[in-house]
Design an enzyme around this catalytic site. Structure first.
Site, PDB file in Angstrom:
ATOM      1  NE  ARG A 180      -3.621  -2.213   2.744  1.00  0.00           N
ATOM      2  CZ  ARG A 180      -3.360  -3.320   3.406  1.00  0.00           C
ATOM      3  NH1 ARG A 180      -2.174  -3.484   4.007  1.00  0.00           N
ATOM      4  NH2 ARG A 180      -4.265  -4.285   3.491  1.00  0.00           N
ATOM      5  CE  LYS A 204      -6.606  -0.583   4.509  1.00  0.00           C
ATOM      6  NZ  LYS A 204      -7.888  -0.864   3.831  1.00  0.00           N
ATOM      7  CG  HIS A 270      -5.222   0.668  -4.690  1.00  0.00           C
ATOM      8  ND1 HIS A 270      -4.897   0.559  -3.365  1.00  0.00           N
ATOM      9  CD2 HIS A 270      -6.169  -0.278  -4.913  1.00  0.00           C
ATOM     10  CE1 HIS A 270      -5.624  -0.387  -2.801  1.00  0.00           C
ATOM     11  NE2 HIS A 270      -6.392  -0.916  -3.722  1.00  0.00           N
ATOM     12  NE  ARG A 273      -3.196  -3.503  -1.549  1.00  0.00           N
ATOM     13  CZ  ARG A 273      -2.590  -4.227  -0.623  1.00  0.00           C
ATOM     14  NH1 ARG A 273      -1.274  -4.346  -0.655  1.00  0.00           N
ATOM     15  NH2 ARG A 273      -3.265  -4.853   0.313  1.00  0.00           N
ATOM     16  CG  HIS A 296      -6.072  -8.321   1.183  1.00  0.00           C
ATOM     17  ND1 HIS A 296      -6.149  -8.695  -0.138  1.00  0.00           N
ATOM     18  CD2 HIS A 296      -5.911  -6.975   1.189  1.00  0.00           C
ATOM     19  CE1 HIS A 296      -6.046  -7.621  -0.902  1.00  0.00           C
ATOM     20  NE2 HIS A 296      -5.914  -6.568  -0.125  1.00  0.00           N
ATOM     21  CE1 TYR A 305      -6.265  -4.013  -3.281  1.00  0.00           C
ATOM     22  CE2 TYR A 305      -8.296  -4.899  -2.373  1.00  0.00           C
ATOM     23  CZ  TYR A 305      -7.291  -3.954  -2.367  1.00  0.00           C
ATOM     24  OH  TYR A 305      -7.320  -2.948  -1.442  1.00  0.00           O
TER      25      TYR A 305
END
Length: 322
Positions: A180, A204, A270, A273, A296, A305
């Site tokens: 990211r 995250k 992005h 990614r 994830h 994705y």
């Protein structure tokens, strides 16, 4: 409130005249209505603050918390009710009107629904409400849109257009790790292991994981680091004399300019990614490993994705079903 007012007027009936009772009722209604509105506003603010604190404790980033706050405040500003009195129909009308006024996509509406669901579920768990009004509002169906990825030619064109070692290293790191943009910006030099071609990123929820880069990225990263003569601990810094950690906006702006000047089109972090995820699945990497690679928490996010090349589907059909 009205029950309280009637009780007071009944007790004062033997003392006051009819006109005085009427005036007293008007005064009480005005005063209590104002007080009630103030209490409701304060209650809303307190509950939202407590919820945001809970999300912060869970490890949500400042950016995510700000998004939660603005979304919930916009909702309450439109519905104008205490959180504890909001019903399913109120939220349905709000989402419908938001979509019409803003011309918002179904994806945006479902994102708002998910945030509201998280908030009202927290109110339910904390016993502020009996049942979340979002329980009756189902997931918004969205059309599956095939998003573009970068081709090998696009990546080479972007590399050739880089005027400095930093931009070249950034493109290679994004392309080979799939990390990211926030993870890239947060990297320090000490997080990089050039010998093993890996680094430790903080994703995250402040979760750390290893990310891996290829030999090309290693060489360009090494050249970039050798060209620097500053003391900044950040892996990527601005090109001006300040030698400060580069910002997310700085990288986004640079990639956007590269995409425009080279004719590649819209280029953003992005997209690298998504490209990595798609290529990994096309080449046969198990989806569970792609999930780990991207960091994830849920595998269905990885599936969202990654878009499998249709030619590979055709080849698999001939291999397994003919």
């Amino acid at each position: 409130m009205e029950t309280t007012i009637c009780s007071i007027l009944a007790q004062m009936q033997s003392i006051l005249t009819s006109s005085q009772l009427k005036r007293l009722g008007e005064v009480l209604r005005t005063a209590l209505s104002s007080t009630s509105a103030t209490i409701e506003a304060e209650s809303n603010e307190n509950l939202l603050a407590l919820f945001l604190t809970a999300k912060e404790v869970e490890g949500c980033s400042a950016r995510t918390i700000n998004y939660y706050e603005s979304t919930i405040q916009h909702m309450i500003g439109s519905i104008e009710k205490p959180y504890t009195q909001i019903e399913s129909d109120d939220l349905r009308r709000y989402l419908h009107e938001y979509e019409l006024r803003r011309g918002a996509s179904k994806v945006t509406i479902d994102n708002i629904r998910r945030i509201l669901s998280s908030f009202f579920s927290w109110l339910e768990d904390e016993d502020y409400i009996v049942k979340s009004p979002v329980r009756r509002i189902h997931k918004v169906k969205t059309a599956t849109v095939t998003k573009e990825v970068l081709t090998d030619e696009d990546l080479e064109t972007l590399r050739d257009s880089c005027a400095n070692l930093r931009d070249l290293a950034i493109i290679d790191m994004l392309a080979s790790t799939g990390m990211r943009i926030g993870e890239l910006v947060g990297l320090d030099i000490t997080d990089i292991n050039l010998q093993e071609r890996e680094c430790v990123v903080t994703g995250k929820g402040n979760k750390q994981r290893p990310a891996y880069f290829d030999a090309r990225a290693k060489l360009h990263l090494q050249s970039y680091l050798e060209s620097r003569n500053d003391d900044c601990p950040a892996l990527f810094i601005s090109l001006n004399s300040s030698a400060e950690r580069i910002s997310i906006g700085g990288i986004e702006t640079r990639l956007r300019k590269l995409g425009k000047t080279t004719g590649v089109g819209r280029v953003h972090p992005h997209k690298f990614r998504r490209t990595l995820a798609t290529h990994a699945i096309d080449k046969g990497m198990p989806i569970e490993q792609v999930q780990k690679l991207l960091g994830h928490a849920r595998i269905d996010t990885t599936m969202h994705y990654a878009m499998v090349n249709q030619s590979n589907v055709k080849a698999s059909h001939r291999r397994y079903l003919e």
